[in-house]
Design an enzyme around this catalytic site. Structure first.
Site, PDB file in Angstrom:
ATOM      1  CG  ASP A  82      -9.252  23.193  15.375  1.00  0.00           C
ATOM      2  OD1 ASP A  82      -8.740  23.732  16.365  1.00  0.00           O
ATOM      3  OD2 ASP A  82      -9.143  23.647  14.210  1.00  0.00           O
ATOM      4  CG  HIS A  83     -11.522  26.559  16.972  1.00  0.00           C
ATOM      5  ND1 HIS A  83     -11.245  27.653  17.759  1.00  0.00           N
ATOM      6  CD2 HIS A  83     -10.486  26.446  16.118  1.00  0.00           C
ATOM      7  CE1 HIS A  83     -10.092  28.186  17.391  1.00  0.00           C
ATOM      8  NE2 HIS A  83      -9.595  27.464  16.393  1.00  0.00           N
ATOM      9  CG  ASP A 104     -13.054  28.943  20.727  1.00  0.00           C
ATOM     10  OD1 ASP A 104     -12.994  29.816  21.634  1.00  0.00           O
ATOM     11  OD2 ASP A 104     -12.879  29.204  19.519  1.00  0.00           O
ATOM     12  N   GLY A 181      -7.112  31.835   8.824  1.00  0.00           N
ATOM     13  CA  GLY A 181      -7.356  32.074   7.396  1.00  0.00           C
ATOM     14  C   GLY A 181      -6.229  32.847   6.731  1.00  0.00           C
ATOM     15  CB  THR A 233      -5.281  28.650   5.757  1.00  0.00           C
ATOM     16  OG1 THR A 233      -6.419  28.868   6.605  1.00  0.00           O
ATOM     17  CG2 THR A 233      -5.440  29.463   4.501  1.00  0.00           C
TER      18      THR A 233
HETATM   19  O1  G3H Z   1      -7.563  25.799  14.653  1.00  0.00           O
HETATM   20  C1  G3H Z   1      -6.975  25.743  13.556  1.00  0.00           C
HETATM   21  C2  G3H Z   1      -5.963  26.686  13.174  1.00  0.00           C
HETATM   22  O2  G3H Z   1      -5.876  27.732  14.044  1.00  0.00           O
HETATM   23  C3  G3H Z   1      -5.706  26.883  11.725  1.00  0.00           C
HETATM   24  O3  G3H Z   1      -5.487  28.208  11.332  1.00  0.00           O
HETATM   25  O4  G3H Z   1      -6.150  27.920   8.960  1.00  0.00           O
HETATM   26  O5  G3H Z   1      -5.080  29.997   9.729  1.00  0.00           O
HETATM   27  O6  G3H Z   1      -3.775  27.889   9.595  1.00  0.00           O
HETATM   28  P1  G3H Z   1      -5.086  28.525   9.817  1.00  0.00           P
HETATM   29 ZN    ZN Z   2      -7.783  27.806  15.431  1.00  0.00          ZN
END
Ligand code: G3H
Ligand code: ZN
Length: 284
Positions: A82-83, A104, A181, A233
């Protein structure tokens, strides 16, 4: 079943108009809570680890815990970075066995994002690994990714077409009003923008920062072309709320299994609800 490329999971979702959860793992309880919920609901699954989570858990533990989790599973599971912030991090994850990566490059200007993403796609595709990229800039905070509200940028539909054509990415994360978040107010999604992007690109689109988005907005976004929905989150909150509740009831608790176990079940319940909303139930 071993890990599968994320592209296989998303191609089916795109053909059949549903979305698959990109659910973040933060520790062993998250991994188990998430995969058990996906198995119970017979849903495909994208397990994702951020660079921060890899640092916290350790690469060997991430890989080997996930391998153990998928060894006897009947559902298709992808392991996704992720990212990812650099080519080096991405290459490391590919070497270790991730079946998908996100590069990203949203912090870079458009042309540079194209150039860097294209390099990642070339390397990843040569070994059958899927690539997700980000265009526009999603606001909010997630681990080391921290974008001030005023610096967030919506994805431009005309740029999206050029970006995908020039990079060859498999999935595109778009900025349409969500943020990472905890939200300060209610998020307002730009559905017109989503419609424009989706009508010019027949490919899986990704919604990040889905935790605080109302269920009906998530459903609408999925019906309009979103095929991957990222949540972290909300599951962190479910885990922690359960632990707080148990300590409120019994401040003398000391055996971690007595609060981490129920917290893991709380994640499972939250994941099952999301799977219903995304429409991936019984699509394994
Ligand atoms: O890349 C991970 C997500 O975009 C999680 O976002 O923590 O706001 O659910 P979130
Ligand atoms: Zn994200």
């Amino acid at each position: 079943m071993g890990l599968v490329p994320m592209a296989d999971i998303l191609e089916k979702a795109n053909d059949e108009y549903y979305a698959v959860g990109g659910f973040n793992i933060n520790n062993m309880e998250f991994l188990q809570g998430i995969i058990w919920a996906a198995e119970e609901t017979n849903s495909p699954l994208i397990l994702q680890a951020s660079e921060g989570a890899i640092k916290y858990i350790g690469m060997d533990y991430v890989i080997n815990m996930v391998k153990a989790a998928v060894r006897d599973t009947h559902i298709p599971v992808a392991l996704h970075l992720d990212h990812g912030s650099s080519y080096e991090v991405i290459m490391r994850c590919i070497r270790e066995g991730f079946s998908s990566v996100m590069y990203d490059g949203s912090k870079y200007p458009f042309k540079q994002n194209i150039r860097l993403t294209k390099e990642v796609v070339k390397a990843a595709h040569s070994v059958g690994v899927t690539v997700e990229a980000e265009l526009g800039k999603i606001g909010g905070t997630e681990d080391d990714v921290d974008v001030d509200e005023k610096d967030a940028k919506f994805t431009k539909p005309e740029e999206a077409e050029e970006f995908v054509e020039k990079t060859g990415v498999d999935a595109l994360a778009i900025a349409i009003g969500t943020a990472h978040g905890v939200y300060k107010g209610d998020p307002e999604l730009d559905f017109d923008r989503l419609e424009k992007i989706n009508s010019s690109l027949n490919m899986p689109l990704v919604l990040h920062g889905a935790s605080g988005v109302p269920d009906e907005d998530v459903r609408k976004a999925v019906s309009m072309g979103i095929n991957k929905v990222n949540v972290n989150t909300a599951f962190q909150q479910a885990f922690t709320a359960k632990i707080k509740e148990l300590f409120d009831k019994d401040p003398e608790l000391y055996d971690p299994r007595k609060y981490c176990g129920p917290a893991r079940d709380a994640i499972s319940e939250a994941v099952k609800e999301k799977i219903e909303i995304l429409g991936s139930k019984n699509r394994a």
